[in-house]
Design an enzyme around this catalytic site. Sequence first.
Site, PDB file in Angstrom:
ATOM      1  CG  HIS A 174      16.757 -43.361 -14.622  1.00  0.00           C
ATOM      2  ND1 HIS A 174      16.789 -44.733 -14.745  1.00  0.00           N
ATOM      3  CD2 HIS A 174      16.761 -43.107 -13.286  1.00  0.00           C
ATOM      4  CE1 HIS A 174      16.786 -45.283 -13.540  1.00  0.00           C
ATOM      5  NE2 HIS A 174      16.778 -44.304 -12.642  1.00  0.00           N
TER       6      HIS A 174
ATOM      7  NE  ARG B  78       4.538   1.452  -0.513  1.00  0.00           N
ATOM      8  CZ  ARG B  78       5.488   0.847   0.189  1.00  0.00           C
ATOM      9  NH1 ARG B  78       6.711   0.769  -0.304  1.00  0.00           N
ATOM     10  NH2 ARG B  78       5.253   0.336   1.363  1.00  0.00           N
TER      11      ARG B  78
ATOM     12  CG  ASN C  46       1.859  -0.031   4.128  1.00  0.00           C
ATOM     13  OD1 ASN C  46       1.464  -1.173   3.936  1.00  0.00           O
ATOM     14  ND2 ASN C  46       3.108   0.341   3.928  1.00  0.00           N
ATOM     15  N   GLY C  47      -0.273  -1.747   6.376  1.00  0.00           N
ATOM     16  CA  GLY C  47       0.087  -2.701   7.429  1.00  0.00           C
ATOM     17  C   GLY C  47      -1.093  -3.595   7.731  1.00  0.00           C
TER      18      GLY C  47
ATOM     19  CD1 TRP D 153      -0.779  -6.256  -1.225  1.00  0.00           C
ATOM     20  CD2 TRP D 153      -0.973  -5.862  -3.408  1.00  0.00           C
ATOM     21  NE1 TRP D 153      -0.501  -7.411  -1.881  1.00  0.00           N
ATOM     22  CE2 TRP D 153      -0.602  -7.206  -3.217  1.00  0.00           C
ATOM     23  CE3 TRP D 153      -1.157  -5.384  -4.705  1.00  0.00           C
ATOM     24  CZ2 TRP D 153      -0.406  -8.079  -4.289  1.00  0.00           C
ATOM     25  CZ3 TRP D 153      -0.955  -6.265  -5.767  1.00  0.00           C
ATOM     26  CH2 TRP D 153      -0.583  -7.576  -5.548  1.00  0.00           C
TER      27      TRP D 153
ATOM     28  CE  LYS E   4      12.265 -17.408 -11.321  1.00  0.00           C
ATOM     29  NZ  LYS E   4      11.073 -17.907 -10.668  1.00  0.00           N
TER      30      LYS E   4
ATOM     31  CD  GLU F 118      11.173 -20.967  -8.947  1.00  0.00           C
ATOM     32  OE1 GLU F 118      10.491 -21.629  -9.718  1.00  0.00           O
ATOM     33  OE2 GLU F 118      11.094 -19.726  -8.874  1.00  0.00           O
TER      34      GLU F 118
ATOM     35  CE  LYS G 248       4.955 -10.927 -11.463  1.00  0.00           C
ATOM     36  NZ  LYS G 248       6.017 -11.880 -11.089  1.00  0.00           N
TER      37      LYS G 248
ATOM     38  CB  CYS H  26      -0.932   0.156   1.213  1.00  0.00           C
ATOM     39  SG  CYS H  26      -2.134  -1.158   1.378  1.00  0.00           S
TER      40      CYS H  26
ATOM     41  CD  GLU I  53      11.324 -16.945 -15.130  1.00  0.00           C
ATOM     42  OE1 GLU I  53      10.272 -16.702 -15.719  1.00  0.00           O
ATOM     43  OE2 GLU I  53      11.378 -17.240 -13.923  1.00  0.00           O
TER      44      GLU I  53
HETATM   45  C1  F6R Z   1       8.313 -17.761 -13.358  1.00  0.00           C
HETATM   46  C2  F6R Z   1       6.957 -17.269 -13.316  1.00  0.00           C
HETATM   47  C3  F6R Z   1       5.876 -18.079 -13.949  1.00  0.00           C
HETATM   48  C4  F6R Z   1       4.603 -18.044 -13.075  1.00  0.00           C
HETATM   49  C5  F6R Z   1       3.440 -18.707 -13.809  1.00  0.00           C
HETATM   50  C6  F6R Z   1       2.204 -18.765 -12.941  1.00  0.00           C
HETATM   51  O1  F6R Z   1       9.189 -16.910 -12.721  1.00  0.00           O
HETATM   52  O2  F6R Z   1       6.707 -16.220 -12.798  1.00  0.00           O
HETATM   53  O3  F6R Z   1       6.269 -19.391 -14.179  1.00  0.00           O
HETATM   54  O4  F6R Z   1       4.885 -18.689 -11.876  1.00  0.00           O
HETATM   55  O5  F6R Z   1       3.152 -18.006 -14.982  1.00  0.00           O
HETATM   56  O6  F6R Z   1       1.799 -17.499 -12.571  1.00  0.00           O
HETATM   57  P1  F6R Z   1       0.847 -17.288 -11.339  1.00  0.00           P
HETATM   58  O7  F6R Z   1       1.584 -17.693 -10.114  1.00  0.00           O
HETATM   59  O8  F6R Z   1       0.535 -15.814 -11.360  1.00  0.00           O
HETATM   60  O9  F6R Z   1      -0.359 -18.136 -11.575  1.00  0.00           O
END
Ligand code: F6R
Length: 611
Positions: free
Chosen positions: A505, A27, A98-99, A74, A486, A482, A606, A2, A489
């Site tokens: 395998h 935020r 905020n909090g 938020w 990371k 993961e 995103k 927030c 990507e």
């Molecule tokens: C990787 C990443 C994506 C998301 C995926 C699901 O860093 O951000 O693999 O994890 O697109 O997104 P959400 O969690 O928003 O459903």
Amino acid sequence: MCGIVGYVGDKESAPILVSGLKKLEYRGYDSAGVAVVSRNTLNVVRATGKLRNLENRVSQEEPKGTIGIGHTRWATHGRPSDENAHPHSYKGVAVVHNGIIENHLALKAELRARGHHFSSETDTEVFAHLISDELDSGRDLPEAVRQAIKQVKGTYALAVVCSSDPNRIVCTKDASPMVLGLGEGQNFVASDVPALLEHTRDIVYMEEGDLAVVTAQGVALYNRQGQLVNRPTRRIDWTPMMAEKGGHKHFMHKEIWEQPRAVADTLRGRMLLSEGDVHFEGWSLSPEKVRALSKVTILACGTSWHSGIAGKHMIESLARIPVEVELASEFRYRDPIVDSTHLAIAISQSGETADTLAAFKEAKGRGATAMAICNVMGSAMTREADISVLTNAGPEIGVASTKAFTTQLVTLYMLAVKLGRMRGTLTVQQAQEHLTRLTEVPKMIEEVLKCETSVKRVARDFMSSQDFLFLGRGPMHPVALEGALKLKEISYIHAEGYAGGEMKHGPIALIDEKMPVVVIAPKQPHVAYEKIIGNIEEVRARGGKVIAIIDEDDTHVASLADDVIRIPPACALLAPVVATIPLQLLAYHVAEMRGNDVDQPRNLAKSVTVE
Ligand code: F6R
């Protein structure tokens, strides 16, 4: 999260507040609002959704007044709506916050018993009521705020204006950020510096428990004990963009470093240590229903799917329910077996991922109880869910998910403890031990972040590699997945994550002296430490380079690996939280050294709201 802004001076405040809020939209962006005071009249304008909705309302209604406060929200308590948007007001008192107020339900009950009526679902509104009561009992505004915060348990940055005291803003903070901006004949309040840079570069950072009385002429600052104090004024020479990133070069880096705070916010108000239980707001599953559960199905994509795999280990181990972790994009096109004894959990940062949402609806339609673990309150998944548990990570701007992942992990751990207590698979004492471990996680993340220098060295050595392999066993398997995701990507290096036992395998054929292999090898039986050492020997025998993530005191693996990154020891089920962080940093530094656009990597979005 927030964002808060406040202005007092000789100009119309509403446009200044809206322009400050624009700098704080990172935020939160569920709703926004302003409250301005003119000649003992309080004008409040609020709007759900992005800031432009508020901007339109402000330009239509033109609220007048040279003092005011504003907020961009938020959501944590109460869905995004006009009623739940800040500022909240009561009898001429307006507050932005905020909090999280942990005891808001008890305070609301007390206030209702005294005849108060609430117009929102938020925790924040209690501040307006408490302050108003204190004013009614004859206190002035600063003292009323001081008395109100004494009754509150939780975290806050709070700014208050009042129609009966129209020349000053009172603000106070504890554990949520708040800064003061000093001008000539005008002064400012904000959650963060970017909101102020257009007007001043002279900033005072408030300390925990401080209370400030801000007028056009100056600022008086008091500490928690009520003594007048002097805090240093700092001249900020950041560009506005640098300021939004808190001085970090990229949002991803900022979000990696925010994880101690983010995880603390996930835990806040939920750990009932003395009872050995977890409190989730809006929890509606009865003990009978939980005991009758025959299966948990986790539905997710990408990073959230990885947290689901770690969640399987947690729930199966602590609550003894079989867990299936499904790729949402596959589940929705199968003919899955689901019935009313199943709990379907959608895990999603955004709450809007099309495949996860469709799979979630499918499972719910077939009779499962639907639970969403989401970072965005009011998102499609939380609207679809029977129960929503928020991860409270705050907005994640970098496309590569970081704090969303670790906050999902601790949420799943809390859920496993809660289900374990309800099903009788954990005693009070065992649950207390698990919860105590959870409380230590923010500190452990702070510790592990110190590894950044060694991670940078490894990144420099391997930034030109063409392929990477990541290996982990048990709860470290999702960490390997993961770490690989990371890296690929944001650095565009090909990387594979594998369960250690699978190496023989197939992937072992790839290993040669050019292949870095990241082995996640904390020293625990669940993680099959001895077996992962076997993997390391196999890699070495083929000339591969071993980068090992190991416990601080591990000398054995250190003697075998080419490079090591040390992490504080954690129990097996929580080790994924700690072990992931060096891998986030590794991906970040490799990408950064290769000159890539870290926050907006090519071809990615995103939130994937299409199939
Ligand atoms: C990787 C990443 C994506 C998301 C995926 C699901 O860093 O951000 O693999 O994890 O697109 O997104 P959400 O969690 O928003 O459903």
